[in-house]
Each structure stands twice: as structure tokens, then as C-alpha cells.
Design an enzyme around this catalytic site. Structure first.
Site, short mmCIF file in Angstrom:
data_model
loop_
_atom_site.label_atom_id
_atom_site.label_comp_id
_atom_site.label_asym_id
_atom_site.label_seq_id
_atom_site.Cartn_x
_atom_site.Cartn_y
_atom_site.Cartn_z
N GLY A 54 54.64 -25.11 47.80
CA GLY A 54 55.88 -25.59 48.40
C GLY A 54 57.05 -25.31 47.48
O GLY A 54 58.18 -25.12 47.94
N PRO A 136 34.34 -19.76 48.37
CA PRO A 136 35.35 -20.81 48.18
C PRO A 136 36.21 -20.53 46.96
O PRO A 136 35.73 -20.01 45.95
CB PRO A 136 34.51 -22.08 47.97
CG PRO A 136 33.18 -21.77 48.52
CD PRO A 136 32.97 -20.31 48.31
N CYS A 139 42.98 -23.40 43.54
CA CYS A 139 44.13 -22.95 42.75
C CYS A 139 44.79 -24.16 42.09
O CYS A 139 44.93 -25.20 42.72
CB CYS A 139 45.12 -22.24 43.66
SG CYS A 139 46.63 -21.74 42.85
N GLU A 182 45.15 -13.99 40.57
CA GLU A 182 46.28 -14.03 39.62
C GLU A 182 47.32 -12.96 39.96
O GLU A 182 48.53 -13.19 39.84
CB GLU A 182 45.78 -13.86 38.18
CG GLU A 182 44.81 -14.93 37.72
CD GLU A 182 45.35 -16.35 37.84
OE1 GLU A 182 46.57 -16.55 37.79
OE2 GLU A 182 44.53 -17.28 37.99
N HIS A 185 49.55 -14.18 42.60
CA HIS A 185 50.59 -15.08 42.09
C HIS A 185 51.81 -14.28 41.63
O HIS A 185 52.95 -14.70 41.86
CB HIS A 185 50.06 -15.89 40.90
CG HIS A 185 49.34 -17.16 41.30
ND1 HIS A 185 49.93 -18.14 42.06
CD2 HIS A 185 48.09 -17.60 41.03
CE1 HIS A 185 49.06 -19.13 42.25
NE2 HIS A 185 47.93 -18.82 41.64
#
Ligand code: CO
Length: 222
Positions: A54, A136, A139, A182, A185
Site C-alpha cells: 500500500g 507458497p 514477503c 527481489e 521489488h
């Protein structure tokens, strides 16, 4: 009871209510001041804590570093953080802890191994095996949740070391999954963008049932 006494008791009640109301407001103000004192309003990135889903900062695309930037102390310091800007790596102690949580069967099926400390500056990813595996995944920026996420089985990551020297790493299985996570990200992507949505799970859902819902859902499951 005389009429006067009724009047007095009524007004006493009113005054008591006014007193409580006034002091409640004061208490609220006190709590607000106290909170602001300990958690001063909005700080700016770069943060020392791990941001949560968010936060717009998680959607930023990382910029490449030039040779001069690599020498800066700031970048050397960033090495110690997880999922930092243009640096991507596995943390040996973190992966070791996660590794030990799983049974030998799961470790084998997910091709898990303890990952050594790795630093890649300006990393690039090349898929070397297009076969996808779905396991699965969790994070640190989506704490308390997990979901099945499809990832390529084998990838090659290249980049510069913390000292600015070219490095590469051919990985498969769990390590390849971490590298892709990563790298996502760095492009402002989270696993929730590509997860199998029906598998999105609160990691403490069973505790919610065991306590009849009287549980504080933790920020982190452990
Ligand atoms: Co993450």
C-alpha cells in the site's frame, strides 16, 4: 425526597456527565500528543523499517547506480537491508531460519537450500529455464499473509558486486524464486500482482478460530 433534592441530584448527574465528557476529551488529546511524541508524523524514505503493501514507495522503480554511487558509504550501508533499491540478495541467516521451518520432504520438493549472502548492484535477470513452478511465497512487505506464486525454475542473475566488479549467479529452485521475488521489488512489483489469488492466506487464520476470534492479528506471524 423533596423537589429540591430531585433537582439537585439531576444537576449533579448532569455535572458528572459534563465532567466525564470534558476529561474524556482531555484524555483523547493527551493520547494524541503522546502518540505524536513517540511516532512523529510522516517520515520520508529511505526508511530503516520494512514498508508494508500500500505504501507508494514499494511501487517505485529502482534507478541504476553509477560507478561513483557504488563507492558512496550510503550504498555500502544499504547492503545490510533487505530488498533495498538496486541491491538484491539472499540473507544467509534469514534463509537458514526459513529453511529450518520446513520438513525434509518440502525442502526437497521446493529445491530449498541455505543461500549465502549475495550482493548485486544494477542486477539483470535472464530466464534460463522457462518451466514454471508454483509454491507458497511470503514477503516482509505483506506481513501475516502468503500465497502460491508461479515462478521460473532457473534464472541467471548478473550485476556488479558491492566493490563494483561484475558478478553472476546461476540459480534454480528456491534461490531462483527468491531472486525473481527481489528483482520484482526493484521494478515496483509485489507477489500479490501475480499470485494465484484463491490461495491468498492469512498465516494465523487457525489461531483466529482457536481463540474464537479474540485474537490480535499480529503484524508478523511469529
Ligand atoms: Co518481498
Amino acid at each position: 425526597m423533596t423537589i429540591l433534592n430531585v433537582y439537585r441530584s439531576k444537576s449533579a448527574l448532569v455535572y458528572t456527565l459534563i465532567f466525564i465528557k470534558r476529561h474524556l476529551i482531555t484524555f483523547r488529546k493527551f493520547r494524541q500528543l503522546y502518540t505524536e511524541f513517540w511516532f512523529p508524523s510522516p517520515s520520508r524514505p529511505p526508511y530503516n523499517h520494512i514498508c508494508q503493501i500500500g505504501d507508494p514507495v514499494l511501487r517505485y522503480k529502482a534507478e541504476e547506480l553509477n560507478a561513483e554511487d557504488i563507492k558512496k558509504n550510503e550504498i555500502q550501508g544499504v547492503r545490510k537491508r533487505i530488498s533495498a533499491l538496486t541491491v538484491s540478495f539472499g540473507y544467509r541467516d534469514v534463509t537458514e531460519k526459513i529453511y529450518e521451518e520446513f520438513s525434509p520432504e518440502i525442502r526437497k520438493s521446493r529445491e530449498m537450500a541455505i543461500i549465502p549472502f549475495k550482493v548485486f548492484i544494477n542486477p539483470e535477470l535472464k530466464i534460463t529455464n522457462y518451466e514454471k513452478v508454483c509454491f507458497p511465497e511470503a514477503c516482509e512487505s505483506v506481513r501475516g499473509f502468503s500465497a502460491d506464486v508461479p515462478r521460473y525454475r532457473e534464472v541467471l542473475v548478473t550485476g556488479l558486486s558491492a566493490e563494483g566488479k561484475p558478478v553472476s549467479w546461476q540459480v534454480s529452485g528456491w534461490a531462483a524464486r527468491i531472486v525473481q521475488h527481489e528483482m520484482d521489488h526493484l521494478s515496483g512489483r509485489l507477489y500479490t500482482d501475480i499470485m494465484v489469488r484463491s490461495t491468498f492466506t492469512c498465516t494465523c487464520w487457525d489461531k483466529v478460530n482457536r481463540t474464537g476470534g479474540r485474537i490480535y492479528v499480529p503484524f508478523s506471524p511469529k
